[in-house]
Enzyme design. Structure first.
Site, short mmCIF file in Angstrom:
data_model
loop_
_atom_site.label_atom_id
_atom_site.label_comp_id
_atom_site.label_asym_id
_atom_site.label_seq_id
_atom_site.Cartn_x
_atom_site.Cartn_y
_atom_site.Cartn_z
N ARG A 88 29.70 -68.47 -24.93
CA ARG A 88 29.99 -69.70 -24.19
C ARG A 88 31.45 -70.11 -24.47
NH1 ARG A 88 27.99 -75.99 -25.10
NH2 ARG A 88 28.98 -76.74 -23.19
N HIS A 89 32.08 -70.70 -23.48
CA HIS A 89 33.46 -71.17 -23.65
C HIS A 89 33.58 -72.13 -24.83
CE1 HIS A 89 32.29 -75.11 -22.09
NE2 HIS A 89 31.60 -74.46 -21.17
N GLY A 90 34.81 -72.34 -25.28
CA GLY A 90 35.07 -73.24 -26.39
C GLY A 90 35.07 -74.71 -25.96
#
Length: 481
Positions: A88-90
């Protein structure tokens, strides 16, 4: 496109730097954390999908780049030959929709009459700057890039046989088209560059030795391409019945009244959506700025548990076990992971080098949750509903523990030289957020690769996203005159 994405990345960093300078004077009167002095909050365990990765993995608060080797990880005669990761993106900014709701709430505070000797929290909020702006709209923040760079450093240290200089050119990166995912993949590559070339500034992503990230929304945003999900869940006004019912239920009404009293506004001027955005603002201030803001003082732990449940209800009914199509729409992604693993097994059997030792896929919580549900993880005996909050206090399904920012599901394929049988030569483990994930069907920490495939035989052979996502055809007949 990716050169443009990198330009966007540079622009975002510059904008964040300008914003930080502009805000410095505003925040000077607040207690800001120093470097190496992370801010925690008693509310942190309840932020759901807005949870910081380090709140799920507290050891990172001490040293965010030191890898933690799970004692259950295979070692000895078994060598990792391929790693497939879904990431998942930051950490990101709030969306424009969330920012506008916050402005609405701020407007309510500004129109109220000040009360002598009134709420300390309300007075603090009067002095607290509303620093979010529409341009931010979910963009990756510097903390989010740091999430990715540090994850890259830890994984490279944990699996040196896979993340090594000579295999660097064989990295495969896939990303969602959303800017916070494209930027996350670029930051991850920067972290790997830092691992391979300590002290040297990273070049442009498109100039690195490996292939640049490729956008593939059919894999990373499968839910956007599934007509049955879009019709029956996403666009269905009644699909989230339990979410809406909980908003007006007794638990939320208690929180509503407490918050209205704290903010000194009429309770009729508030609703569950505004309360939730205030709660998320506490989480954004903490995650993005590392600041414990007055928004956090609006709530206590009892309130936080109710608001966490509201968020989990939405994730449950829209992305997980609430409807079968939520998880079945991810079949192609699940099968794609096993195609990579199958290819690695075949290449090793032929004594060939594995063509893609590391495959990294950057998506969303909406990518990870359906896949984990498809695999049978975090399923409670009873479904989450608007009416069983008390019974679900110890539920398995807590989205913040499963898919915080930078969450990751990793498949590690091993080749075991001293295996007694051909089947034992290839074994597999899964890690969730860098901790070994026991297998859903056996609770063991390692499986023979063939056994895992047999367990998921139905999904691998029978689940076709095109069929799962097709809407039933309705025969329309008309009487001819």
């Amino acid at each position: 496109m990716l050169r443009g994405a990198h330009s966007h990345l540079s622009a975002s960093v510059a904008l964040a730097a300008v914003l930080a300078v502009a805000l410095l004077s505003s925040f000077a009167r607040c207690s800001l954390p120093g470097r190496g002095d992370p801010v925690a909050s008693v509310l942190s365990p309840y932020f759901g999908t807005k949870t910081r990765y380090e709140d799920v993995n507290p050891w990172l608060l001490g040293d965010p780049v030191a890898p933690r080797r799970d004692p259950e990880l295979l070692a000895g005669t078994c060598t990792p030959v391929q790693l497939v990761a879904l990431i998942r993106h930051g950490t990101r900014y709030p969306t424009t929709k969330q920012i506008r709701k916050l402005r609405q709430l701020q407007g309510l505070l500004q129109t109220r009459e000040s009360v002598d000797g009134g709420s300390r929290v309300a007075a603090a909020l009067d002095q607290w700057p509303l620093w979010y702006d529409d341009w931010m709209d979910g963009q990756l923040v510097e903390k989010g890039r740091q999430d990715m760079r540090q994850l890259a450093l830890r994984l490279a240290a944990l699996f040196p046989d896979l993340f090594c200089q000579e295999k660097y050119g064989r990295l495969r990166l896939i990303t969602s088209s959303k800017h916070h995912c494209v930027d996350s993949s670029a930051a991850f590559l920067q972290g790997l560059w830092q691992h391979y070339h300590p002290g040297l500034p990273p070049p442009d992503v498109s100039d690195m030795e490996c292939d640049p990230p490729r956008v593939n929304d059919k894999l990373m945003r499968f839910f956007d391409h599934c007509e049955k999900f879009l019709t029956e869940v996403e666009r269905n006004a009644t699909a989230l019945y339990h979410v809406e019912a909980f908003k007006t239920g007794p638990e939320m009404q208690t929180v509503l009244k407490k918050v209205a009293a704290t903010l000194q506004v009429p309770v009729n001027n508030l609703n569950a959506d505004l309360i939730q955005v205030a709660f998320f603002t506490c989480s954004f201030d903490l995650a993005v700025q590392g600041v414990h803001s007055p928004w956090c003082d609006v709530f206590d732990v009892d309130d936080a548990k109710v608001l966490e449940y509201l968020n989990d209800l939405k994730q449950y009914w829209k992305r997980s076990y609430g409807y079968a199509i939520n998880s079945r729409s991810s079949c192609n992604l699940f099968q794609d992971i096993f195609l990579h693993l199958d290819k690695a097994v075949e290449q090793k059997q032929r004594s060939q080098p594995v063509s893609s030792p590391v495959i990294l896929q950057f998506g969303h919580e909406e990518t990870l949750l359906p896949l984990l549900s498809l695999m049978g993880y975090f399923k409670d005996k009873e479904p989450l509903t608007a009416y069983n909050f008390e019974e679900q206090v110890h539920r398995e399904f807590r989205s913040g523990h499963i898919v915080p920012y930078a969450s990751n599901l990793i498949f590690v394929l091993y080749h075991c030289e001293d295996a007694q049988t051909p089947q034992e030569k290839f074994q597999i483990q899964m890690l969730l957020n860098e901790k070994v994930l026991p297998l859903a069907h056996s609770q063991k920490t390692v499986a023979l690769y063939e056994d895992l495939k047999n367990h998921y035989q139905d999904i691998l052979q029978s689940c076709q996203t095109s069929k799962e996502c097709n809407l039933p055809k309705v025969n329309i007949t008309s009487d001819e005159l």
